[in-house]
Structures are given as C-alpha cells and as structure tokens.
Design a protein around this motif. Structure first.
Motif, PDB file in Angstrom:
ATOM      1  N   ASP A  52       0.841  -1.198   0.000  1.00 28.99           N
ATOM      2  CA  ASP A  52       0.000   0.000   0.000  1.00 28.99           C
ATOM      3  C   ASP A  52       0.876   1.248   0.000  1.00 28.99           C
ATOM      4  OD1 ASP A  52      -2.418   1.570   0.322  1.00 28.99           O
ATOM      5  OD2 ASP A  52      -1.786   1.858   2.402  1.00 28.99           O
ATOM      6  N   PRO A  53       0.759   2.106  -1.033  1.00 30.07           N
ATOM      7  CA  PRO A  53       1.617   3.291  -1.124  1.00 30.07           C
ATOM      8  C   PRO A  53       1.491   4.232   0.081  1.00 30.07           C
ATOM      9  CG  PRO A  53       0.403   2.990  -3.172  1.00 30.07           C
ATOM     10  CD  PRO A  53      -0.130   1.999  -2.189  1.00 30.07           C
ATOM     11  N   ALA A  54       0.288   4.376   0.590  1.00 32.81           N
ATOM     12  CA  ALA A  54       0.082   5.267   1.737  1.00 32.81           C
ATOM     13  C   ALA A  54       0.809   4.728   2.966  1.00 32.81           C
ATOM     14  CB  ALA A  54      -1.408   5.420   2.032  1.00 32.81           C
ATOM     15  N   GLU A  55       0.630   3.448   3.243  1.00 30.87           N
ATOM     16  CA  GLU A  55       1.285   2.856   4.414  1.00 30.87           C
ATOM     17  C   GLU A  55       2.799   2.813   4.223  1.00 30.87           C
ATOM     18  OE1 GLU A  55       2.247   1.458   8.035  1.00 30.87           O
ATOM     19  OE2 GLU A  55       0.401   2.442   7.407  1.00 30.87           O
ATOM     20  N   ARG A  56       3.237   2.621   2.995  1.00 37.46           N
ATOM     21  CA  ARG A  56       4.682   2.583   2.709  1.00 37.46           C
ATOM     22  C   ARG A  56       5.329   3.923   3.080  1.00 37.46           C
ATOM     23  NH1 ARG A  56       8.411  -0.225  -0.648  1.00 37.46           N
ATOM     24  NH2 ARG A  56       9.876   1.171  -1.661  1.00 37.46           N
ATOM     25  N   VAL A  57       4.689   5.025   2.688  1.00 35.16           N
ATOM     26  CA  VAL A  57       5.235   6.351   2.993  1.00 35.16           C
ATOM     27  C   VAL A  57       5.238   6.588   4.497  1.00 35.16           C
ATOM     28  CG1 VAL A  57       4.799   8.835   2.790  1.00 35.16           C
ATOM     29  CG2 VAL A  57       4.686   7.381   0.767  1.00 35.16           C
ATOM     30  N   GLY A  75      13.697   7.037  -3.583  1.00 38.17           N
ATOM     31  CA  GLY A  75      13.619   5.602  -3.796  1.00 38.17           C
ATOM     32  C   GLY A  75      12.312   4.985  -3.316  1.00 38.17           C
ATOM     33  N   LEU A  76      11.570   5.715  -2.514  1.00 35.16           N
ATOM     34  CA  LEU A  76      10.261   5.231  -2.064  1.00 35.16           C
ATOM     35  C   LEU A  76       9.229   5.258  -3.183  1.00 35.16           C
ATOM     36  CD1 LEU A  76       9.921   7.043   1.371  1.00 35.16           C
ATOM     37  CD2 LEU A  76      10.141   4.581   1.000  1.00 35.16           C
ATOM     38  N   PHE A  77       9.485   6.070  -4.206  1.00 35.67           N
ATOM     39  CA  PHE A  77       8.489   6.307  -5.238  1.00 35.67           C
ATOM     40  C   PHE A  77       8.966   5.769  -6.575  1.00 35.67           C
ATOM     41  CE2 PHE A  77       8.565   9.773  -2.179  1.00 35.67           C
ATOM     42  CZ  PHE A  77       7.360   9.519  -1.548  1.00 35.67           C
ATOM     43  N   THR A  78       8.363   4.672  -6.990  1.00 34.94           N
ATOM     44  CA  THR A  78       8.728   4.083  -8.274  1.00 34.94           C
ATOM     45  C   THR A  78       7.638   4.321  -9.307  1.00 34.94           C
ATOM     46  OG1 THR A  78       7.800   1.980  -7.543  1.00 34.94           O
ATOM     47  CG2 THR A  78      10.177   2.312  -7.217  1.00 34.94           C
ATOM     48  N   SER A  79       6.685   5.153  -8.959  1.00 31.83           N
ATOM     49  CA  SER A  79       5.551   5.413  -9.825  1.00 31.83           C
ATOM     50  C   SER A  79       5.999   6.040 -11.146  1.00 31.83           C
ATOM     51  CB  SER A  79       4.573   6.362  -9.119  1.00 31.83           C
ATOM     52  OG  SER A  79       3.549   6.734  -9.999  1.00 31.83           O
ATOM     53  N   PRO A  80       5.590   5.444 -12.265  1.00 32.05           N
ATOM     54  CA  PRO A  80       5.956   6.005 -13.570  1.00 32.05           C
ATOM     55  C   PRO A  80       5.245   7.329 -13.861  1.00 32.05           C
ATOM     56  CG  PRO A  80       4.515   4.109 -13.856  1.00 32.05           C
ATOM     57  CD  PRO A  80       4.815   4.212 -12.389  1.00 32.05           C
ATOM     58  N   GLU A  81       4.228   7.658 -13.051  1.00 31.01           N
ATOM     59  CA  GLU A  81       3.504   8.907 -13.261  1.00 31.01           C
ATOM     60  C   GLU A  81       4.333  10.126 -12.874  1.00 31.01           C
ATOM     61  OE1 GLU A  81       2.071   6.383 -11.401  1.00 31.01           O
ATOM     62  OE2 GLU A  81       0.802   5.609 -12.996  1.00 31.01           O
ATOM     63  N   LEU A  82       5.361   9.911 -12.062  1.00 27.70           N
ATOM     64  CA  LEU A  82       6.192  11.030 -11.595  1.00 27.70           C
ATOM     65  C   LEU A  82       7.400  11.221 -12.496  1.00 27.70           C
ATOM     66  CD1 LEU A  82       6.348  10.422  -7.732  1.00 27.70           C
ATOM     67  CD2 LEU A  82       5.013  12.146  -8.937  1.00 27.70           C
ATOM     68  N   THR A  83       7.668  12.471 -12.828  1.00 29.05           N
ATOM     69  CA  THR A  83       8.913  12.770 -13.525  1.00 29.05           C
ATOM     70  C   THR A  83      10.036  12.770 -12.485  1.00 29.05           C
ATOM     71  OG1 THR A  83       8.798  15.159 -13.160  1.00 29.05           O
ATOM     72  CG2 THR A  83       7.675  14.278 -15.144  1.00 29.05           C
ATOM     73  N   ASP A  84      11.267  12.770 -12.924  1.00 31.10           N
ATOM     74  CA  ASP A  84      12.390  12.826 -11.990  1.00 31.10           C
ATOM     75  C   ASP A  84      12.341  14.103 -11.160  1.00 31.10           C
ATOM     76  OD1 ASP A  84      13.331  10.378 -12.808  1.00 31.10           O
ATOM     77  OD2 ASP A  84      14.862  11.210 -14.149  1.00 31.10           O
ATOM     78  N   ASP A  85      11.964  15.223 -11.775  1.00 29.81           N
ATOM     79  CA  ASP A  85      11.854  16.490 -11.038  1.00 29.81           C
ATOM     80  C   ASP A  85      10.777  16.413  -9.960  1.00 29.81           C
ATOM     81  OD1 ASP A  85      13.909  17.697 -12.426  1.00 29.81           O
ATOM     82  OD2 ASP A  85      12.582  18.811 -13.781  1.00 29.81           O
ATOM     83  N   ARG A 101       9.592  13.689  -8.531  1.00 31.99           N
ATOM     84  CA  ARG A 101      10.059  12.734  -7.528  1.00 31.99           C
ATOM     85  C   ARG A 101      11.064  13.413  -6.596  1.00 31.99           C
ATOM     86  NH1 ARG A 101      11.207   9.154 -10.873  1.00 31.99           N
ATOM     87  NH2 ARG A 101       9.281   8.005 -10.757  1.00 31.99           N
ATOM     88  N   GLY A 102      11.939  14.223  -7.151  1.00 34.22           N
ATOM     89  CA  GLY A 102      12.930  14.947  -6.348  1.00 34.22           C
ATOM     90  C   GLY A 102      12.284  15.954  -5.409  1.00 34.22           C
ATOM     91  N   ARG A 103      11.317  16.724  -5.926  1.00 40.40           N
ATOM     92  CA  ARG A 103      10.619  17.699  -5.070  1.00 40.40           C
ATOM     93  C   ARG A 103       9.849  17.003  -3.956  1.00 40.40           C
ATOM     94  NH1 ARG A 103       9.889  20.217  -9.874  1.00 40.40           N
ATOM     95  NH2 ARG A 103       7.759  19.459 -10.175  1.00 40.40           N
ATOM     96  N   LEU A 104       9.191  15.909  -4.290  1.00 36.69           N
ATOM     97  CA  LEU A 104       8.454  15.153  -3.280  1.00 36.69           C
ATOM     98  C   LEU A 104       9.410  14.611  -2.222  1.00 36.69           C
ATOM     99  CD1 LEU A 104       5.763  14.035  -2.306  1.00 36.69           C
ATOM    100  CD2 LEU A 104       6.070  12.110  -3.894  1.00 36.69           C
ATOM    101  N   ALA A 105      10.531  14.098  -2.634  1.00 33.65           N
ATOM    102  CA  ALA A 105      11.530  13.580  -1.689  1.00 33.65           C
ATOM    103  C   ALA A 105      12.050  14.692  -0.786  1.00 33.65           C
ATOM    104  CB  ALA A 105      12.683  12.935  -2.459  1.00 33.65           C
ATOM    105  N   ARG A 106      12.322  15.868  -1.349  1.00 33.31           N
ATOM    106  CA  ARG A 106      12.806  16.990  -0.524  1.00 33.31           C
ATOM    107  C   ARG A 106      11.747  17.447   0.472  1.00 33.31           C
ATOM    108  NH1 ARG A 106      14.687  18.345  -5.560  1.00 33.31           N
ATOM    109  NH2 ARG A 106      13.180  20.022  -5.825  1.00 33.31           N
ATOM    110  N   TRP A 107      10.482  17.441   0.050  1.00 34.04           N
ATOM    111  CA  TRP A 107       9.400  17.841   0.949  1.00 34.04           C
ATOM    112  C   TRP A 107       9.254  16.843   2.095  1.00 34.04           C
ATOM    113  CZ3 TRP A 107       4.130  15.849   1.266  1.00 34.04           C
ATOM    114  CH2 TRP A 107       3.311  16.625   2.082  1.00 34.04           C
ATOM    115  N   LEU A 108       9.270  15.550   1.765  1.00 37.34           N
ATOM    116  CA  LEU A 108       9.150  14.533   2.807  1.00 37.34           C
ATOM    117  C   LEU A 108      10.342  14.581   3.765  1.00 37.34           C
ATOM    118  CD1 LEU A 108       7.679  11.558   0.767  1.00 37.34           C
ATOM    119  CD2 LEU A 108       6.476  13.127   2.305  1.00 37.34           C
ATOM    120  N   THR A 109      11.507  14.891   3.249  1.00 40.85           N
ATOM    121  CA  THR A 109      12.688  15.044   4.105  1.00 40.85           C
ATOM    122  C   THR A 109      12.480  16.206   5.062  1.00 40.85           C
ATOM    123  OG1 THR A 109      14.121  14.101   2.409  1.00 40.85           O
ATOM    124  CG2 THR A 109      15.174  15.443   4.114  1.00 40.85           C
TER     125      THR A 109
END
Length: 189
Positions: free
Chosen positions: A85-90, A135-145, A147-155
C-alpha cells in the motif's frame, strides 16, 4: 600488482575513524560546538591530517550525515520493501526513519534545541538524501523532477518531526496519515 588499492583502503579507514570521532563529539557536545581541532584531537590525528580528508567542518558534517543516511536508508527501505500500500509505505518509511534517528544518540544530537540548523541545511542540499527518499516512489507517473521535489518535501517533514516531535507516536502517525498521505497519493495519480 599495484598497491593503489591499499592507499585507497587506508584513506577510507582514516575517513571513517575521523567520522566516528566526530560522531561521538556531536553526541557529547552538540553539532555546532564541535570544531576541526576537536575532531582531530578525538580522532588522534593532526589538524593537517584531518584537512587532507575534509576541507572544513561543513564537509565533515556532510560526510557524516551522508554516511548515516545511507545506513538508515538501507534499513528503512528493507523494512518497507514488502509494504504494498503506497500510503502505508510512505508513513512506515517516514516513521521508521524518525525512529532510527531517535534511537541513536549520535544522530538525535543533530535535532536538539539550537542544533537543527546544520541538519536542515544539509538535508535540503543533499543529493544523497534526496535520492534515498526518492527511492520510495517508483511510480511512472512522476517525472524525476517531481520525484525529487516530493523527496525533498518529505525530508523536510522528517526533519520537522525530529526537531519538533508530535505528542507521541500515535500523534505523529495521525499527522502523516491525515496531511501527508493525501498529498503523496495525489502526486502519484
């Protein structure tokens, strides 16, 4: 046979010894109170030797944070590898990272009152931290940019929980489920 591998191995061991000494100082004195002279003395080397491996105090800090991020990242990714489950994974990954840091005196020292500035700056400028979080997000719907912004926000959220914890574990989980998960799932659609 070349002896270059030996020099590289020794350099790596020396850098690890220096980082281990710095880690203990960070836990004992606080991150911002530790200088290069303190690190050299604790590592049992001269300042000149220390400067061969690290240009300045900030480079020691960054190297230490990167080393520990790799260790924590590997453990957390192992912990959530089977969470479908993506929600529980995050949520599980974020709470796992927070638990790992809190359990280690040499790491939680970075988030004591007055100490979180260096950690926050490093976490936002670090490609290592961003790559591990992404690395938590392997979704093809996300561009690398994206994915990077999401990772920085979660950090940023993880750093926030470490600097200013919730009331308890349940409170932190509830905040992540209520406010973070909808944004992450929205980004993955």
């Amino acid at each position: 046979m070349s002896r270059d591998w030996l020099a590289d191995d020794r350099a790596g061991l020396a850098a690890e010894r220096i980082l281990d000494a710095a880690a203990q100082l960070f836990a004992d004195r606080g991150v911002t109170a530790v200088g290069m002279g303190d690190i050299a003395e604790a590592a049992g080397c001269s300042r000149a030797t220390l400067y061969r491996y690290f240009d300045n105090r900030q480079s020691v800090r960054v190297a230490f944070v990167h080393r520990e991020t790799r260790r924590i990242g590997a453990r957390v990714l192992d912990q959530v590898a089977t969470v479908a489950d993506p929600a529980e994974r995050v949520v599980a990954a974020m709470l796992g990272a927070v638990r790992e840091v809190r359990a280690e005196p040499m790491l939680i020292a970075w988030f004591r009152a007055g100490e979180s500035g260096p950690a926050g700056r490093i976490s936002q400028d670090s490609e290592v931290i961003e790559a591990i979080a992404a690395g938590l997000f392997t979704s093809p719907e996300l561009t690398d940019d994206e994915r990077g912004r999401l990772a920085r926000w979660l950090t940023r959220i993880i750093v926030s929980l470490l600097s200013s914890p919730g009331r308890d574990d349940d409170d932190e989980r509830a905040m992540l489920e209520e406010f973070v998960v909808p944004v992450v799932l929205g980004a993955l659609v």
